[in-house]
Design a protein around this motif. Sequence first.
Motif, PDB file in Angstrom:
ATOM      1  N   ASP A  18      58.413  10.000  32.307  1.00  0.00           N
ATOM      2  CA  ASP A  18      58.879   9.380  33.560  1.00  0.00           C
ATOM      3  C   ASP A  18      57.700   9.081  34.482  1.00  0.00           C
ATOM      4  OD1 ASP A  18      61.497   9.505  32.729  1.00  0.00           O
ATOM      5  OD2 ASP A  18      61.998  11.293  33.892  1.00  0.00           O
ATOM      6  N   ALA A  19      56.734   9.998  34.563  1.00  0.00           N
ATOM      7  CA  ALA A  19      55.599   9.811  35.462  1.00  0.00           C
ATOM      8  C   ALA A  19      54.725   8.643  35.029  1.00  0.00           C
ATOM      9  CB  ALA A  19      54.778  11.098  35.525  1.00  0.00           C
ATOM     10  N   VAL A  20      54.516   8.506  33.717  1.00  0.00           N
ATOM     11  CA  VAL A  20      53.691   7.408  33.225  1.00  0.00           C
ATOM     12  C   VAL A  20      54.393   6.068  33.446  1.00  0.00           C
ATOM     13  CG1 VAL A  20      52.632   6.370  31.195  1.00  0.00           C
ATOM     14  CG2 VAL A  20      52.491   8.846  31.543  1.00  0.00           C
TER      15      VAL A  20
ATOM     16  N   LEU B  80      39.608  12.903  30.257  1.00  0.00           N
ATOM     17  CA  LEU B  80      40.516  11.764  30.371  1.00  0.00           C
ATOM     18  C   LEU B  80      40.329  11.011  31.689  1.00  0.00           C
ATOM     19  CD1 LEU B  80      42.886  10.014  29.442  1.00  0.00           C
ATOM     20  CD2 LEU B  80      44.445  11.737  30.392  1.00  0.00           C
ATOM     21  N   ALA B  81      40.405  11.711  32.803  1.00  0.00           N
ATOM     22  CA  ALA B  81      40.273  11.038  34.097  1.00  0.00           C
ATOM     23  C   ALA B  81      38.884  10.449  34.311  1.00  0.00           C
ATOM     24  CB  ALA B  81      40.646  11.994  35.232  1.00  0.00           C
ATOM     25  N   PRO B  82      37.803  11.213  34.094  1.00  0.00           N
ATOM     26  CA  PRO B  82      36.491  10.614  34.352  1.00  0.00           C
ATOM     27  C   PRO B  82      36.172   9.425  33.465  1.00  0.00           C
ATOM     28  CG  PRO B  82      36.264  12.803  33.362  1.00  0.00           C
ATOM     29  CD  PRO B  82      37.695  12.646  33.765  1.00  0.00           C
TER      30      PRO B  82
ATOM     31  N   VAL C 247      46.988  14.229  31.814  1.00  0.00           N
ATOM     32  CA  VAL C 247      47.703  13.013  32.226  1.00  0.00           C
ATOM     33  C   VAL C 247      48.140  13.142  33.686  1.00  0.00           C
ATOM     34  CG1 VAL C 247      49.746  11.591  31.826  1.00  0.00           C
ATOM     35  CG2 VAL C 247      48.450  12.518  29.880  1.00  0.00           C
ATOM     36  N   ASP C 248      48.678  14.302  34.039  1.00  0.00           N
ATOM     37  CA  ASP C 248      49.063  14.536  35.438  1.00  0.00           C
ATOM     38  C   ASP C 248      47.866  14.386  36.362  1.00  0.00           C
ATOM     39  OD1 ASP C 248      51.627  15.108  34.553  1.00  0.00           O
ATOM     40  OD2 ASP C 248      51.289  17.276  34.483  1.00  0.00           O
ATOM     41  N   ASP C 249      46.719  14.909  35.928  1.00  0.00           N
ATOM     42  CA  ASP C 249      45.496  14.810  36.726  1.00  0.00           C
ATOM     43  C   ASP C 249      45.106  13.359  36.950  1.00  0.00           C
ATOM     44  OD1 ASP C 249      42.868  15.515  37.866  1.00  0.00           O
ATOM     45  OD2 ASP C 249      42.081  14.937  35.901  1.00  0.00           O
ATOM     46  N   LEU C 250      45.138  12.562  35.885  1.00  0.00           N
ATOM     47  CA  LEU C 250      44.772  11.151  36.011  1.00  0.00           C
ATOM     48  C   LEU C 250      45.770  10.395  36.881  1.00  0.00           C
ATOM     49  CD1 LEU C 250      43.110   8.661  35.310  1.00  0.00           C
ATOM     50  CD2 LEU C 250      44.357   8.507  33.137  1.00  0.00           C
ATOM     51  N   LEU C 251      47.059  10.651  36.677  1.00  0.00           N
ATOM     52  CA  LEU C 251      48.078   9.935  37.451  1.00  0.00           C
ATOM     53  C   LEU C 251      47.990  10.237  38.940  1.00  0.00           C
ATOM     54  CD1 LEU C 251      51.204  10.353  35.129  1.00  0.00           C
ATOM     55  CD2 LEU C 251      49.781   8.309  35.431  1.00  0.00           C
TER      56      LEU C 251
ATOM     57  N   LYS D  94      48.346   3.129  27.083  1.00  0.00           N
ATOM     58  CA  LYS D  94      47.571   4.115  26.331  1.00  0.00           C
ATOM     59  C   LYS D  94      48.145   5.511  26.517  1.00  0.00           C
ATOM     60  CE  LYS D  94      43.898   7.118  25.986  1.00  0.00           C
ATOM     61  NZ  LYS D  94      43.533   8.343  26.720  1.00  0.00           N
ATOM     62  N   LEU D  95      48.505   5.880  27.739  1.00  0.00           N
ATOM     63  CA  LEU D  95      49.014   7.227  27.998  1.00  0.00           C
ATOM     64  C   LEU D  95      50.327   7.474  27.253  1.00  0.00           C
ATOM     65  CD1 LEU D  95      48.315   7.600  31.836  1.00  0.00           C
ATOM     66  CD2 LEU D  95      46.987   8.532  29.926  1.00  0.00           C
ATOM     67  N   VAL D  96      51.202   6.479  27.218  1.00  0.00           N
ATOM     68  CA  VAL D  96      52.463   6.637  26.493  1.00  0.00           C
ATOM     69  C   VAL D  96      52.191   6.885  25.018  1.00  0.00           C
ATOM     70  CG1 VAL D  96      54.523   5.436  25.674  1.00  0.00           C
ATOM     71  CG2 VAL D  96      53.910   5.332  28.084  1.00  0.00           C
ATOM     72  N   ARG D  97      51.350   6.052  24.418  1.00  0.00           N
ATOM     73  CA  ARG D  97      51.150   6.121  22.974  1.00  0.00           C
ATOM     74  C   ARG D  97      50.319   7.330  22.550  1.00  0.00           C
ATOM     75  NH1 ARG D  97      50.270  -0.278  23.267  1.00  0.00           N
ATOM     76  NH2 ARG D  97      52.260  -0.937  22.358  1.00  0.00           N
ATOM     77  N   ILE D  98      49.221   7.567  23.226  1.00  0.00           N
ATOM     78  CA  ILE D  98      48.247   8.552  22.763  1.00  0.00           C
ATOM     79  C   ILE D  98      48.530   9.955  23.283  1.00  0.00           C
ATOM     80  CG2 ILE D  98      45.778   9.082  22.631  1.00  0.00           C
ATOM     81  CD1 ILE D  98      46.677   6.519  21.183  1.00  0.00           C
ATOM     82  N   HIS D  99      49.277  10.055  24.361  1.00  0.00           N
ATOM     83  CA  HIS D  99      49.516  11.375  24.945  1.00  0.00           C
ATOM     84  C   HIS D  99      50.989  11.781  24.886  1.00  0.00           C
ATOM     85  CE1 HIS D  99      45.377  11.650  26.479  1.00  0.00           C
ATOM     86  NE2 HIS D  99      45.492  10.337  26.618  1.00  0.00           N
ATOM     87  N   VAL D 100      51.876  10.932  25.385  1.00  0.00           N
ATOM     88  CA  VAL D 100      53.286  11.321  25.443  1.00  0.00           C
ATOM     89  C   VAL D 100      53.922  11.293  24.050  1.00  0.00           C
ATOM     90  CG1 VAL D 100      55.547  10.756  26.391  1.00  0.00           C
ATOM     91  CG2 VAL D 100      53.507  10.562  27.840  1.00  0.00           C
ATOM     92  N   LEU D 101      53.926  10.141  23.411  1.00  0.00           N
ATOM     93  CA  LEU D 101      54.586  10.042  22.107  1.00  0.00           C
ATOM     94  C   LEU D 101      53.851  10.841  21.031  1.00  0.00           C
ATOM     95  CD1 LEU D 101      55.644   6.267  22.046  1.00  0.00           C
ATOM     96  CD2 LEU D 101      56.857   8.260  22.968  1.00  0.00           C
TER      97      LEU D 101
END
Length: 355
Positions: free
Chosen positions: A281-283, A181-183, A227-231, A250-257
């Motif tokens: 909250d972080a996103v 995700l991050a790279p 997600v935490d790593d990327l943020l 993208k993070l909200v839709r594909i990872h959180v929700l």
Amino acid sequence: MSEPEVDVVVAVHTPERRVERAVLSVLLTEVDVRVTVVCHGTPPEGIAERLGPLADDARVRLLPHVDGVPSPAGPFNAGLDAATAPWVSVMGSDDALEVGAIDAWLALAARTGSEAVLPRLRHASGAVVPTPPARPWRTRDLDIVRDRLAYRTAPLGLLSRAALDRLGLRMTPGLPSGEDLAPSTLLWAGARGVAFDRRGPAYVIGADAAERVTLTVRPVAADLAPVDDLLARPELRGADTRVRLAVAAKLVRIHVLAAVHNRRTTGLDDDDRAALAAGADAVVALAPGVLDVLSRAERDLLDAIGAGAASARLVELSDRRRRHGTPTTLVPRDLRRVLAREAPLRLMAASVLVR
């Protein structure tokens, strides 16, 4: 063999995988390629037996890698570090390339001067994977915001080794999933030119594995670790508002929700719901404006997550969110944002045109 133009890294952790299919699909190309099969915690002899005659091909090398860590990051990074070609590519052992894929990617890179070429993706069943939902017919000079490149999480395709080294990018160590995700996000943002081979030979996502790691249900905290790593990456935190908003959507839709949808049968316990709320909250903190472009259904689910709603209620709202084409899934609460780039209408339209 002569020095290759492309180093392809295939990570495999068991001889039960049909790695020979992946390797053969790479070798069916005109350019000089080398396939590095990284044997992660499994004896190379077993993989060589699986490969059969391919193991004796001068273009194939087996690289043992034992780290005791159940993460694909280790073997992929080992293969990338062993690469010497100007271009690299990574593959899953269950996947394959359509004939001529690497030739097409190299030709597109040469025409456009791009440091990354994204291939067309499809599942082995034939279903198209409609990412990234880029601007219609766009094939060169793609932009992480205007072409929604963050939605292409996996760094599949052709990647400049110099770009990876310049940006200091490797798979995130230790993560059981989401190590890319991050790279990938930071590469799409930092590469000097990204091209999209929209009509060329596809990268084919295999369906043979009895249990793909990315589909394993884990605690929500584990799923949101990438997600935490990327943020936490300063490159993202220091990016301009438009980039942070595009990534946050993208993070909200594909990872959180999506974490709720992935647990519609197992449910979410107290720890899962707490981790989900913290992740949301972080996103949103990365780009508060993301709330304005989400659909009403997405906002309702996000609000319920923040309010600590029961698992059954979250699943109900998640199902509602996935009834694509209904009014609540098409428009934001603020109708003035209905045609925003990250709002549902334009996103869905762009996704359809990728097919």
